[in-house]
Design an enzyme around this catalytic site. Structure first.
Site, PDB file in Angstrom:
ATOM      1  CB  ILE A 271      26.935 -15.650  14.553  1.00 62.89           C
ATOM      2  CG1 ILE A 271      27.914 -15.565  15.533  1.00 62.89           C
ATOM      3  CG2 ILE A 271      25.565 -15.162  15.202  1.00 62.89           C
ATOM      4  CD1 ILE A 271      28.420 -14.392  16.145  1.00 62.89           C
ATOM      5  N   GLY A 272      28.557 -18.697  13.573  1.00 62.75           N
ATOM      6  CA  GLY A 272      29.655 -18.903  12.712  1.00 62.75           C
ATOM      7  C   GLY A 272      30.179 -20.072  13.184  1.00 62.75           C
ATOM      8  CB  SER A 273      31.337 -23.196  12.798  1.00 58.70           C
ATOM      9  OG  SER A 273      31.292 -23.255  11.336  1.00 58.70           O
ATOM     10  CB  SER A 276      39.094 -24.373  17.641  1.00 56.06           C
ATOM     11  OG  SER A 276      38.668 -23.110  17.270  1.00 56.06           O
ATOM     12  N   GLY A 277      35.847 -24.858  16.625  1.00 56.93           N
ATOM     13  CA  GLY A 277      34.425 -24.974  17.514  1.00 56.93           C
ATOM     14  C   GLY A 277      33.440 -23.874  16.643  1.00 56.93           C
ATOM     15  CD  GLU A 278      28.442 -24.881  16.507  1.00 58.55           C
ATOM     16  OE1 GLU A 278      28.175 -25.460  17.751  1.00 58.55           O
ATOM     17  OE2 GLU A 278      28.034 -25.881  15.590  1.00 58.55           O
ATOM     18  CB  VAL A 279      31.629 -17.967  16.356  1.00 54.78           C
ATOM     19  CG1 VAL A 279      31.774 -16.524  17.033  1.00 54.78           C
ATOM     20  CG2 VAL A 279      32.802 -18.492  16.042  1.00 54.78           C
ATOM     21  CE  LYS A 297      37.119 -17.536  17.410  1.00 49.73           C
ATOM     22  NZ  LYS A 297      38.462 -17.359  17.211  1.00 49.73           N
ATOM     23  CG  ASP A 390      45.645 -16.349   9.152  1.00 45.19           C
ATOM     24  OD1 ASP A 390      45.513 -16.083   7.858  1.00 45.19           O
ATOM     25  OD2 ASP A 390      44.693 -17.017   9.652  1.00 45.19           O
TER      26      ASP A 390
END
Ligand code: AMP
Length: 635
Positions: A271-273, A276-279, A297, A390
């Site tokens: 669903i996302g990236s 640090s890696g993919e989600v 994650k 952030d």
């Protein structure tokens, strides 16, 4: 409410200008109690009212006042003092001012508060503090917390623990040995049972108590969480443990996270990236329950040990938080080479993308509700002494009920993961558009700099995910903000909300509101929707760098200088309408600036949200030009 429970307000309640014989239709009622239901009866009276046989008629308004921090705990008593433990009992504060969520017991060896102190949390009005040194004088203080914040600590109470007995006879030694052996056997038995039950250990074993210990150089026993601070520099209120403060950082995460068996996770889609890696979206099998939707994650392959540690630090921070507006950690997968963080799944993904894809589709009240959620999450973090650094709409997640939750914690987040972060001259990467000037210049991040970022999130939300400062360069953003420029109110933004943004962007961080204040302002606005009706006029504060970078007014030529219609449409993410504008004959920004709502509709732009966005941007450009150059004469 049933009227039977009502009491007339006491004499301390103030009515300004007065309670009766008012001629205008408004008044201020002050000195009310926090977290209290009030009924106000408003009755119009004329010269013959007293003569009327009719029963009197009044409008009734029922209002609940906000929660506030509780009053000080005043009565605190020692129940029992052993050699290594002390039991305390206290009374609920006289004015709880809301629902008391927990009590904090702060304790330290007398005269050593600056070197080390510990806190213990309890949900009832008694607690036993253990792990104390025998024959030592300790100081105890208690305070209560509601969702609005912490009250003041009680007066200090001193208790001396019992002195150790110097000699033991043989019988006592045998007895101690026997107790120890029995204790060990019971402990082993418990450990085995626990492993069978859940396969992980949580730092906070007690259901109603959790403990944090701030002391130099100690390994954490099961319920103590050590933090390392230089002597005398303990922050006033820091109630979470930072992973990098551990001597052996690997152990940091263990206390707050639970290990999940990889076999219990079924990944279904990406669903996302992030860097640090993919989600991924997946389902977590929970024994005896229905599968739970989760976000996973995963750290990408080829990571270094440091990257793995930083990646997992996010989980160990997240695992310490428990608030409806903070993303909830389900657990981690760290066995073998795996490194995954499993959190609750948020159906609508990140707030910025969500708003962009639903441009113009929410009421102001819904937008304020979202911001209230983010504010409440941030109030919780700042109460714990956690500085996010952030905070941005991209780091807020939205669930299926539009509840917003703050996410993206951990050591690597600002440093590596955020594509919006840029390197500064002082070193380190900073998300310039969201960061307070003092944090950019001196790296002095604080809850007050988080408040600045919250102001930018407010702007993002009301502008439906528009990029703050549009296509200005980071350098221009820094210099414009330094010169006093602040983002103008997005189109349709209520004046009160823009004022709150401007307050968050006060140059002097001490003058910025605190999150508790922000939440109460938003609560007040939610309760009185009419206050959201007046929309702001666009900010007249000149944005010199912005004007230069966007319009190049000296370029003349009647065409808006450096920026083409296509550039402008791209900058507001409306590039898809380039052809519409070209077909309508709008070849320069000067022509665009003269457009009104009808002209925009005439181009065949049917989506209301897009019409609003385009008109909003035109209005903003006009205001920018008026404030820098006078009425747009070059255009
Ligand atoms: P991150 O690396 O945390 O910034 O996540 C990258 C993207 O994954 C986000 O922008 C979201 O779109 C998505 N995402 C991350 N966490 C979740 C979650 N808990 N639920 C749904 N989507 C998520």
């Amino acid at each position: 409410w049933t009227l039977g429970h009502c009491e007339t307000c006491g004499s301390s309640t103030r009515f300004v200008p007065q309670q009766t014989s008012l001629v205008q239709a408004s008044l201020l009622v002050a000195n009310l109690l926090a977290h209290m239901n009030y009924s106000f009866w408003i009755e119009a009276i004329n010269g013959v009212s007293d003569l009327s046989p009719e029963p009197r008629r009044a409008a009734v308004v029922n209002i609940t006042t906000n929660q506030a921090a509780p009053s000080q705990v005043v009565v605190i008593r020692q129940e029992r003092a052993g050699q290594t433990s002390v039991s305390l009992l206290w009374q609920e504060p006289e004015q709880p001012n809301g629902v008391i969520l927990e009590y904090e017991i702060k304790y330290y060896e007398k005269d050593k508060e600056m070197q080390s102190y510990s806190t213990l949390k309890a949900v009832t009005t008694r607690a036993t503090v253990s792990g104390l040194k025998p024959g030592t004088r300790y100081v105890f203080q208690v305070r209560a917390r509601t969702s609005a914040g912490c009250g003041r600590f009680s007066q200090a109470m001193e208790v001396e623990t019992g002195k150790p007995r110097p000699h033991y006879d043989t019988r006592t030694i045998v007895w101690i040995c026997l107790t120890l052996i029995t204790g060990l056997v019971v402990l082993l038995f418990l450990l085995i049972c626990k492993k069978r039950h859940c396969g992980y250990s949580k730092a906070f074993q007690h259901s109603d108590e959790e403990k944090m210990h701030y002391e130099n150089g100690q390994a954490p026993p099961p319920v103590f969480l050590p933090l390392h601070h230089p002597p005398g520099k303990i922050p006033e209120t820091q109630f979470y443990a930072e992973p990098h403060t551990y001597e052996e950082p690997g152990r940091a995460g263990r206390g707050f996270t639970r290990e999940i068996e990889a076999s219990r996770i079924h990944i279904e889609k990406i669903i996302g990236s992030g860097e640090s890696g993919e989600v991924c979206y997946g389902r977590l099998q929970v024994p005896g329950q229905r599968d739970m939707p989760v976000a996973i994650k995963a750290l990408k392959a080829g990571y270094t040990e440091r990257q793995r540690r930083d990646f997992l630090s996010e989980a160990s921070i997240m695992g310490q938080f428990d608030h409806p507006n903070i993303i909830r950690l389900e657990g981690v997968v760290t066995r073998g080479q795996l490194a995954m963080i499993v959190t609750e799944y948020m159906e609508n993904g990140s707030l910025d993308t969500f708003l962009r894809t639903h441009d113009g589709q929410f009421t102001i009240m819904q937008l304020v509700g979202m911001l209230r959620g983010v504010g409440a999450g941030m109030r919780y973090l700042s109460d714990l002494g956690y500085v996010h650094r952030d905070l941005a709409a991209r780091n807020v997640l939205v669930d299926g009920n539009l509840v917003c939750k703050v996410s993206d914690f951990g050591l690597s987040r600002v440093l590596e993961d955020d594509p919006d972060a840029a390197y500064t001259t002082t070193g380190g990467k900073i998300p310039i558009r969201w960061t307070a000037p003092e944090a950019i210049a001196f790296r002095t991040f604080s809850s007050a700099s988080d408040v600045w970022s919250f102001g930018v999130v407010m702007w993002e939300v009301l502008a439906y995910g528009e990029r703050p400062y549009w296509n200005m360069t980071n350098r221009d953003v820094i210099s414009s903000v330094e010169e006093g420029y602040r983002l103008p109110a997005p189109m349709g933004c209520p004046r009160t909300l823009h004022q709150l943004m401007l307050d968050c962007w006060h140059k002097d961080r001490a003058q910025r509101p605190r999150f508790s204040h922000i939440v109460s302002v938003l609560d007040t606005l939610i309760r009185s929707p009419e206050s959201l009706r007046a929309t702001a006029t666009v900010n007249r504060c000149p944005p010199p760098a912005f004007a230069r970078s966007c319009f190049d007014l000296r370029g003349g030529g009647g065409g808006g200088g450096g920026l083409t219609v296509g550039d402008w449409l791209d900058s507001i993410r409306m590039g898809r309408y380039r052809d519409h504008f070209a077909a309508g004959g709008y070849s320069s920004l000067g022509m665009v600036l003269r457009m009104n709502a009808q002209d925009v509709r005439a181009l065949g732009i049917t989506l209301m949200g897009h019409q609003k966005k385009i008109l909003g941007s035109i209005q903003t450009m006009r205001a920018q030009l008026t404030s820098t150059q006078g009425p747009h004469r070059h255009l």
